[in-house]
Structure formats: C-alpha cells, structure tokens
Motif scaffolding. Sequence first.
Motif, PDB file in Angstrom:
ATOM      1  N   ASN A  19       0.538  -6.597  14.350  1.00  0.00           N
ATOM      2  CA  ASN A  19       1.630  -5.640  14.387  1.00  0.00           C
ATOM      3  C   ASN A  19       2.919  -6.422  14.597  1.00  0.00           C
ATOM      4  N   ALA A  20       3.960  -5.775  15.112  1.00  0.00           N
ATOM      5  CA  ALA A  20       5.232  -6.466  15.266  1.00  0.00           C
ATOM      6  C   ALA A  20       5.244  -7.463  16.417  1.00  0.00           C
ATOM      7  N   VAL A  21       4.233  -7.422  17.282  1.00  0.00           N
ATOM      8  CA  VAL A  21       4.246  -8.234  18.493  1.00  0.00           C
ATOM      9  C   VAL A  21       3.088  -9.217  18.569  1.00  0.00           C
ATOM     10  N   ILE A  22       1.874  -8.781  18.259  1.00  0.00           N
ATOM     11  CA  ILE A  22       0.690  -9.632  18.429  1.00  0.00           C
ATOM     12  C   ILE A  22      -0.185  -9.590  17.182  1.00  0.00           C
ATOM     13  N   ASP A  23      -1.010 -10.625  17.052  1.00  0.00           N
ATOM     14  CA  ASP A  23      -2.088 -10.548  16.063  1.00  0.00           C
ATOM     15  C   ASP A  23      -3.388 -10.235  16.804  1.00  0.00           C
ATOM     16  N   PHE A  24      -4.353  -9.741  16.063  1.00  0.00           N
ATOM     17  CA  PHE A  24      -5.590  -9.252  16.668  1.00  0.00           C
ATOM     18  C   PHE A  24      -6.790 -10.145  16.352  1.00  0.00           C
ATOM     19  N   SER A  25      -6.525 -11.382  15.990  1.00  0.00           N
ATOM     20  CA  SER A  25      -7.631 -12.262  15.603  1.00  0.00           C
ATOM     21  C   SER A  25      -8.557 -12.576  16.761  1.00  0.00           C
ATOM     22  N   ALA A  26      -8.033 -12.541  18.005  1.00  0.00           N
ATOM     23  CA  ALA A  26      -8.861 -12.858  19.179  1.00  0.00           C
ATOM     24  C   ALA A  26      -9.022 -11.665  20.111  1.00  0.00           C
ATOM     25  N   MET A  27      -8.821 -10.457  19.602  1.00  0.00           N
ATOM     26  CA  MET A  27      -8.876  -9.269  20.459  1.00  0.00           C
ATOM     27  C   MET A  27     -10.311  -9.009  20.930  1.00  0.00           C
ATOM     28  N   THR A  28     -10.434  -8.619  22.214  1.00  0.00           N
ATOM     29  CA  THR A  28     -11.728  -8.321  22.815  1.00  0.00           C
ATOM     30  C   THR A  28     -11.655  -7.027  23.618  1.00  0.00           C
ATOM     31  N   VAL A  29     -12.824  -6.471  23.910  1.00  0.00           N
ATOM     32  CA  VAL A  29     -12.925  -5.346  24.834  1.00  0.00           C
ATOM     33  C   VAL A  29     -14.072  -5.625  25.807  1.00  0.00           C
ATOM     34  N   ILE A 183       5.788  -1.130  11.816  1.00  0.00           N
ATOM     35  CA  ILE A 183       7.079  -1.657  11.419  1.00  0.00           C
ATOM     36  C   ILE A 183       7.511  -2.683  12.463  1.00  0.00           C
ATOM     37  N   GLY A 184       8.575  -3.417  12.160  1.00  0.00           N
ATOM     38  CA  GLY A 184       9.114  -4.372  13.112  1.00  0.00           C
ATOM     39  C   GLY A 184       8.591  -5.789  12.952  1.00  0.00           C
ATOM     40  N   GLY A 185       7.595  -5.969  12.112  1.00  0.00           N
ATOM     41  CA  GLY A 185       7.056  -7.300  11.873  1.00  0.00           C
ATOM     42  C   GLY A 185       7.641  -7.960  10.646  1.00  0.00           C
ATOM     43  N   ALA A 186       8.641  -7.330  10.051  1.00  0.00           N
ATOM     44  CA  ALA A 186       9.338  -7.844   8.878  1.00  0.00           C
ATOM     45  C   ALA A 186      10.802  -7.440   9.000  1.00  0.00           C
ATOM     46  N   PRO A 187      11.696  -8.031   8.229  1.00  0.00           N
ATOM     47  CA  PRO A 187      13.093  -7.594   8.255  1.00  0.00           C
ATOM     48  C   PRO A 187      13.221  -6.125   7.869  1.00  0.00           C
ATOM     49  N   LEU A 188      14.296  -5.502   8.329  1.00  0.00           N
ATOM     50  CA  LEU A 188      14.496  -4.070   8.097  1.00  0.00           C
ATOM     51  C   LEU A 188      14.379  -3.711   6.630  1.00  0.00           C
ATOM     52  N   LYS A 189      15.015  -4.479   5.752  1.00  0.00           N
ATOM     53  CA  LYS A 189      14.979  -4.130   4.329  1.00  0.00           C
ATOM     54  C   LYS A 189      13.556  -4.163   3.783  1.00  0.00           C
ATOM     55  N   ASP A 190      12.743  -5.093   4.271  1.00  0.00           N
ATOM     56  CA  ASP A 190      11.355  -5.171   3.821  1.00  0.00           C
ATOM     57  C   ASP A 190      10.532  -4.015   4.385  1.00  0.00           C
ATOM     58  N   ASP A 191      10.778  -3.674   5.648  1.00  0.00           N
ATOM     59  CA  ASP A 191      10.061  -2.541   6.233  1.00  0.00           C
ATOM     60  C   ASP A 191      10.423  -1.241   5.533  1.00  0.00           C
ATOM     61  N   PHE A 216      11.603  -3.798  19.480  1.00  0.00           N
ATOM     62  CA  PHE A 216      13.038  -3.857  19.254  1.00  0.00           C
ATOM     63  C   PHE A 216      13.857  -3.857  20.534  1.00  0.00           C
ATOM     64  N   ASP A 217      15.012  -4.511  20.488  1.00  0.00           N
ATOM     65  CA  ASP A 217      16.045  -4.217  21.467  1.00  0.00           C
ATOM     66  C   ASP A 217      16.718  -2.915  21.040  1.00  0.00           C
ATOM     67  N   THR A 220      18.624  -2.891  17.597  1.00  0.00           N
ATOM     68  CA  THR A 220      17.748  -2.908  16.430  1.00  0.00           C
ATOM     69  C   THR A 220      17.031  -1.578  16.276  1.00  0.00           C
ATOM     70  N   ALA A 221      16.570  -1.008  17.393  1.00  0.00           N
ATOM     71  CA  ALA A 221      15.902   0.292  17.341  1.00  0.00           C
ATOM     72  C   ALA A 221      16.822   1.360  16.768  1.00  0.00           C
ATOM     73  N   LEU A 222      18.086   1.311  17.130  1.00  0.00           N
ATOM     74  CA  LEU A 222      19.051   2.273  16.595  1.00  0.00           C
ATOM     75  C   LEU A 222      19.293   2.038  15.112  1.00  0.00           C
ATOM     76  N   ALA A 223      19.347   0.779  14.687  1.00  0.00           N
ATOM     77  CA  ALA A 223      19.533   0.482  13.267  1.00  0.00           C
ATOM     78  C   ALA A 223      18.372   1.027  12.447  1.00  0.00           C
ATOM     79  N   TYR A 224      17.145   0.861  12.947  1.00  0.00           N
ATOM     80  CA  TYR A 224      15.987   1.436  12.258  1.00  0.00           C
ATOM     81  C   TYR A 224      16.069   2.958  12.237  1.00  0.00           C
ATOM     82  N   ALA A 225      16.443   3.552  13.365  1.00  0.00           N
ATOM     83  CA  ALA A 225      16.526   5.014  13.421  1.00  0.00           C
ATOM     84  C   ALA A 225      17.500   5.545  12.382  1.00  0.00           C
ATOM     85  N   ARG A 226      18.642   4.897  12.245  1.00  0.00           N
ATOM     86  CA  ARG A 226      19.625   5.340  11.252  1.00  0.00           C
ATOM     87  C   ARG A 226      19.091   5.163   9.841  1.00  0.00           C
ATOM     88  N   ALA A 227      18.457   4.024   9.593  1.00  0.00           N
ATOM     89  CA  ALA A 227      17.967   3.747   8.245  1.00  0.00           C
ATOM     90  C   ALA A 227      16.826   4.675   7.844  1.00  0.00           C
TER      91      ALA A 227
END
Length: 388
Positions: A19-29, A183-191, A216-217, A220-227
């Motif tokens: 996702n925008a923050v972590i990858d799940f390649s080593a995720m466990t439960v 969203i958030g794992g790529a630039p705004l235009k790509d998302d 997002f800070d 950035t969150a506001l920029a996404y909301a507007r877009a």
Amino acid sequence: MKITEIVEQTVSIGSPIRNAVIDFSAMTVSAVAVRTDHVVEGRPLVGYGFSSNGRYAQGGILRERIIPRLLAADPDALVDASGVLDPFKCWDTMVRNEKPGGHGERSVAVGTIDMALWDLAAKAEGVPLYRLLADRYRGVVADPAVEVYAAGGYYYPGEQETKLQDELKSYLDMGFTAVKMKIGGAPLKDDLRRIEAALAVTGGGDALAVDANARFDVATALAYARAMRPYGLRWYEEPVEVLDFAGLAEVAAAASMPIATGENIFSMVDSRNLVRYGGLDPAQDYLQMDPALSYGLVEYLRTLDMLASHGWSARRCVPHGGHQFGLHLAAGLGLMGNEAYPKVFEPFGRFAPDMTLANGKVTLTDHPGIGYEAIDEIYRILSTETLS
C-alpha cells in the motif's frame, strides 16, 4: 469449563503487494487454539482465533504475558454462573498488570485470544456467534445477511491500469457491488489515472472507495481531496496520520466525500478521542475499528456503547480485517457491514462454503461458534493438530 492448554503459532500471509506505507511480503499473523476440558459429542471444546492482517504476529507477548496469566488464574475466576469461560473475566485477567496507554501491540495479542474465547462461548451454547450476540445484546434480532465490500487494488510490481481493472472486475463478478483500492503509493497524477481506470469498471464513484493508509500530511491529503472531488467516491480512507485528529478534522471539513477511518485505533479511549476531535460526521462518515486488533469483542462492545453516547449508530461501523469474526459481529450487533479480502491475505479472508455472496451481501453459516471448522484452508492452520 477449564482451560487445559493454549497453543499459538506464527503464520505467514505474505504477498508481493504494497500500500502507500508498507509492503506485505513478510506479513504474519498469530493463530491460537484455546483447549478446554468441556466435552461436547465426545470431544473437548476448542476455541480458535487469529490476529487480523497488518500488524504482524504477537507471539512474544502471547507467550510471555497473556497466555501465562490465563493458565495461572484460578479456573473458577474465569467462568460465568453456568460454568462456561466468560470472555469478560478472561479479559480482565489478560490485561492485569498492564499500564494504561500504549495500545499498539498488546491489544492485538489480547484480541487474538478474545476471538477464541467468543468462539468457545458460542460453541458451549451450540449456536453461531452472531446468534449469541443478537440474543445477548440486540433483543434477539440478527441481520440475515451482511453487506461486504472487496478490499484490494494494491500496488503490484510492474502494475498497469489494466491489471487493476481486471482485479476489480473479478470482485464484481463474484457478487460484490463495492470495491476499495489503494492510493498514496504513487504521485497524485498517477493515482488519479488509476482511480479513473477503476471507475471505468465500477461505473460510478459510489461503488469505489480509496484508502491512503494514513500516508499523507494535511496539505497532501487536501490536494487529493480537491482532485478527487468530481468522482463522488464512496469514501476517502485514512487520509492523514491516525492520531492527528486536528489534521483529520481539517481534511474532513474540506472533503466533499465521506471519510472512513479507525482501523489503527486500538482502544475505546482512543476511539472516543477520534469522535470527539476528528471532525467526523456521524450521519456521513464511517468507523473501521477492527476488534481483532483492538483488545477483542469485549473492548469493541465498550466502544459501541461509547459511540452511541456520542450520537453514532452502529450502522456507521464497518470493521477492518476481512475475517469471519467480523461478519458475525456485523450480523449480531447490527453493524453496517464488514470488509472482505477475496484475493489477498489467504486463507484468513475466506467465507465458509455454505455462505452465499450476492448483490453485495453475504449470508452467514449456522455452524456453532465462528465456524472456522467449515473452512478447510483455515481449519488446517487453526486445528490443534497443527498448532500442537
């Protein structure tokens, strides 16, 4: 009923997604089995539980603190008037000698055992968990089916928009009517290009939610909301850091779409601060606290009571996690619905074979307890033969 043994193991649910923050390649439960001396049809009752995705296994806390406290307790102090293990009394024992605050990891360990205890409580009465909950907390009324949405749309290596479209279309073909993407794992235009590709599949924004995973800070969150304003999306999830309630309030005030958040809020007290200070609208927005991550159903019941006192209906709650435990809570407690993970975090997001998904809703199993025994891929992991 006496606990005779609690066994746990760490299980991989790794996947080549992010996702925008972590990858799940080593995720466990963490997976647990709570064994008892209570015999039904010639076999001791066993309760099964596992932690929800996204926070990793909690084996150390389980083995060093939570499980020893239950095993060392006076058995009579853990049961109700009928002699069955009482999840509330067990909860009090599990959190004994834990200081307030700092809920991020131990809440997951307690929630894992709590799931197994509620599985046992329903099995002891010979009913599915949702029926037990409806009888105790909702005047016997239970929802016959639960609204679910398909969570996916992660970032895959080398992903193209067509791959995202194929994934989301497959969910709609299964019977889901709403889907969620990252969203958030790529630039705004790509998302935005990815969102528009998804909208071409869903046919409208009311069937598509987006999730920024608190990346997002505020700016950035506001920029996404507007877009994203022209899209009319189902919701905008976790736009800012989860404990930045002032920032969330700023985004919620500016966004034209509903806000969804709460999956990384792990206690009733933090949930109270969220609804006090997060600027959310109880008539429009959604709360996603995941009982398996946040001290279990015992704490979730307290959270629902708190929400009601602040003007929130349970119908605004859609738990994170995509597990069958959440489905039982939704049906038994009258929540809006539940998340589902049709193709990721296998096998823990699977439905039982006798559950029917159609028009965005899934029926529940009548198997006693949570019904994990009816899902072969999950039961092979949770069964005591595997865990022992």
